[in-house]
Scaffold this motif. Sequence first.
Motif, mmCIF file in Angstrom:
data_model
loop_
_atom_site.group_PDB
_atom_site.id
_atom_site.type_symbol
_atom_site.label_atom_id
_atom_site.label_comp_id
_atom_site.label_asym_id
_atom_site.label_seq_id
_atom_site.Cartn_x
_atom_site.Cartn_y
_atom_site.Cartn_z
ATOM 1 N N GLN A 181 4.626 0.570 17.141
ATOM 2 C CA GLN A 181 5.656 -0.428 17.402
ATOM 3 C C GLN A 181 5.469 -1.055 18.782
ATOM 4 O OE1 GLN A 181 9.659 0.936 16.782
ATOM 5 N NE2 GLN A 181 10.585 -0.903 17.651
ATOM 6 N N ARG A 182 5.134 -0.214 19.801
ATOM 7 C CA ARG A 182 4.932 -0.782 21.140
ATOM 8 C C ARG A 182 3.735 -1.729 21.167
ATOM 9 N NH1 ARG A 182 5.942 4.603 22.696
ATOM 10 N NH2 ARG A 182 3.681 4.918 22.925
ATOM 11 N N ARG A 183 2.696 -1.405 20.370
ATOM 12 C CA ARG A 183 1.479 -2.212 20.408
ATOM 13 C C ARG A 183 1.575 -3.466 19.539
ATOM 14 N NH1 ARG A 183 -3.268 -2.481 23.525
ATOM 15 N NH2 ARG A 183 -4.737 -3.729 22.317
ATOM 16 N N CYS A 184 2.124 -3.329 18.325
ATOM 17 C CA CYS A 184 2.095 -4.434 17.342
ATOM 18 C C CYS A 184 3.469 -5.022 17.027
ATOM 19 C CB CYS A 184 1.437 -3.951 16.049
ATOM 20 S SG CYS A 184 -0.245 -3.333 16.263
ATOM 21 N N GLY A 185 4.537 -4.422 17.483
ATOM 22 C CA GLY A 185 5.857 -4.965 17.215
ATOM 23 C C GLY A 185 6.510 -4.345 15.990
ATOM 24 N N ARG A 186 7.805 -4.625 15.857
ATOM 25 C CA ARG A 186 8.602 -4.040 14.778
ATOM 26 C C ARG A 186 8.290 -4.670 13.425
ATOM 27 N NH1 ARG A 186 10.984 0.655 13.496
ATOM 28 N NH2 ARG A 186 12.175 0.257 11.600
ATOM 29 N N GLU A 187 7.806 -5.891 13.398
ATOM 30 C CA GLU A 187 7.579 -6.589 12.123
ATOM 31 C C GLU A 187 6.566 -5.871 11.252
ATOM 32 O OE1 GLU A 187 6.312 -11.038 10.494
ATOM 33 O OE2 GLU A 187 6.301 -10.603 12.648
ATOM 34 N N LEU A 188 5.537 -5.295 11.858
ATOM 35 C CA LEU A 188 4.527 -4.574 11.076
ATOM 36 C C LEU A 188 5.123 -3.323 10.451
ATOM 37 C CD1 LEU A 188 1.672 -4.164 10.091
ATOM 38 C CD2 LEU A 188 1.086 -3.139 12.294
ATOM 39 N N LEU A 189 5.961 -2.596 11.197
ATOM 40 C CA LEU A 189 6.607 -1.409 10.641
ATOM 41 C C LEU A 189 7.565 -1.769 9.517
ATOM 42 C CD1 LEU A 189 7.340 0.704 13.855
ATOM 43 C CD2 LEU A 189 5.505 1.015 12.182
ATOM 44 N N ASP A 190 8.297 -2.854 9.681
ATOM 45 C CA ASP A 190 9.229 -3.276 8.628
ATOM 46 C C ASP A 190 8.481 -3.620 7.350
ATOM 47 O OD1 ASP A 190 11.315 -2.910 10.356
ATOM 48 O OD2 ASP A 190 11.448 -5.029 10.948
ATOM 49 N N MET A 191 7.326 -4.259 7.470
ATOM 50 C CA MET A 191 6.560 -4.606 6.273
ATOM 51 C C MET A 191 6.020 -3.360 5.595
ATOM 52 S SD MET A 191 3.440 -7.363 5.805
ATOM 53 C CE MET A 191 4.578 -8.715 6.064
ATOM 54 N N LEU A 192 5.553 -2.379 6.377
ATOM 55 C CA LEU A 192 5.068 -1.130 5.789
ATOM 56 C C LEU A 192 6.199 -0.373 5.107
ATOM 57 C CD1 LEU A 192 2.645 0.102 8.594
ATOM 58 C CD2 LEU A 192 2.017 -0.690 6.302
ATOM 59 N N ASP A 193 7.373 -0.338 5.729
ATOM 60 C CA ASP A 193 8.513 0.355 5.125
ATOM 61 C C ASP A 193 8.937 -0.327 3.828
ATOM 62 O OD1 ASP A 193 8.499 2.149 7.180
ATOM 63 O OD2 ASP A 193 10.080 1.142 8.331
ATOM 64 N N ALA A 194 8.963 -1.661 3.821
ATOM 65 C CA ALA A 194 9.340 -2.382 2.602
ATOM 66 C C ALA A 194 8.333 -2.142 1.495
ATOM 67 C CB ALA A 194 9.471 -3.877 2.895
ATOM 68 N N ALA A 195 7.050 -2.115 1.828
ATOM 69 C CA ALA A 195 6.031 -1.892 0.806
ATOM 70 C C ALA A 195 6.134 -0.498 0.210
ATOM 71 C CB ALA A 195 4.645 -2.110 1.406
ATOM 72 N N HIS A 196 6.521 0.497 1.023
ATOM 73 C CA HIS A 196 6.635 1.867 0.531
ATOM 74 C C HIS A 196 8.001 2.169 -0.073
ATOM 75 C CE1 HIS A 196 3.077 2.193 3.095
ATOM 76 N NE2 HIS A 196 2.781 3.333 2.484
ATOM 77 N N GLY A 197 8.889 1.176 -0.152
ATOM 78 C CA GLY A 197 10.219 1.403 -0.722
ATOM 79 C C GLY A 197 11.153 2.144 0.191
#
Length: 491
Positions: free
Chosen positions: A201-217
Amino acid sequence: MRLWIGLHLPRLPLEVFSPSWSADAGTAVLEQEVVLAASALARQAGVTPGMRRGGALMMAPQVQLHERAPEQEAQALHAVAMAMLQFTPQVAEGEEATLLLDVGASLRLFGGIRRLCALVRASLATLGFTGVLAVAPTARGAWLLARGGGGRSLTIERMVRRLHGLPATLLPPARPYQAWLEGIGCLSVGDVANLPRPGLQRRCGRELLDMLDAAHGQAAEMFCWIEAPATFGAKLELFDRVENTDLLLAGARRLLQQLTGWLNVRQLAVERVTLLLEHERGRVARPPTAVEIVLAEAVWHDEHLVRLLKERLAKLVLDAPVIGLVLEAPQVKPMAPLSDSLFPEPGGSQEDRQRLFELLAARLGADNVLQAAPQADYRPEHANAWLPVQEKLPPARVVAQLPPGGLPRPAWLLPKPIALLVRDHRPFYGSPLRMVSSAERIEAGWWSDTQTRDYFIAQGEDNAYYWVYRERLPGADEETEQRWYLHGLFG
């Protein structure tokens, strides 16, 4: 069961300029003077994506080069979305020319996910586009699978396994950090998902984590559903001057796919459609040719409309080349509910008969397919009225009843009575006619066409029965020679 279909259109820019149903001599689409997409013929000639304009012209001067048109691409994607509404009312637009369809509630209606995917592919082919389908329990998972080549994953576990094998560059938020991810050995989505979350999150931002969480349900997904307009109107610009009605039918099928989606999502059925054939504009402009289809029974599927348009276009003589098509649905009504009868009618439903009549009228002409419209009149010529089958019958009125003990009516009534010869005071039609019934007197029409007649059932020597009448002339006596007419034939 929540299930999503991701539909990615990887060749949308190319197909906007080179539809599959038109002749293609080789087409390439440019973006900022660089080839973005190339057709099969253009690739065979040596044109490949990434090549600059000058190189493409040098390799294949005959290839048609088009600048990318985002507006036309958006219109094409919207047309596909309208057609997809026939399968589910929940269609959303994703990134990078992708549509997301929530089909969990549609599986039983369309016979399962395999059948539904086949219908989606068939509809897409009718529209003239190619796409990559993917099925997953989450919308973002379906999007990633569609961008990664497609496939079906009906469970979370199987979807996660397939997602973790996809390239990390499919994640839009991860693309700016591609060099860093490759440097630490993260080449797949699974590698990125296994990184420590605080550091990622510090390196790439919250948007990448949100997309991974959405993809994994593991996170909720919000969508803006595509809404169908209140009225329908679709237009298709042809890529050449068309004089062949077969090509016009192929273009009309694309518009009918959009109409089907619009009707289903609005829960409407169409009673009248109009296909406008647009001709040249400018100095030689001429009004469009209208092909109108009037339906006796409203429909919300395109199969019957395609058959009717095919018959109408086959008989149409084009006065000028066609450069565009416009489809309108000016007359619609609420969709009728399904029949609640336990046992269907053995001879087919009323809708089946109406579709057969409409097809016959389109093939033979409306004036040659008629329906009975009896009138409240004692005069046989006026009581037996006929109207084209596509016209609505007038409101029901009381039909003139036969008097008690009256004579039966013949199965075939002649359009115009035939005057008979009289031999030995008996009417003659191939042979002398013998009266086998008493007289039935009809006196009516004093307001327009006065008729005073005595009708009889007559029998010839061949044992055939005829419906004849003797005209009663005013002021005639018994010695006046009477005139006889044949008016009908019995079966």
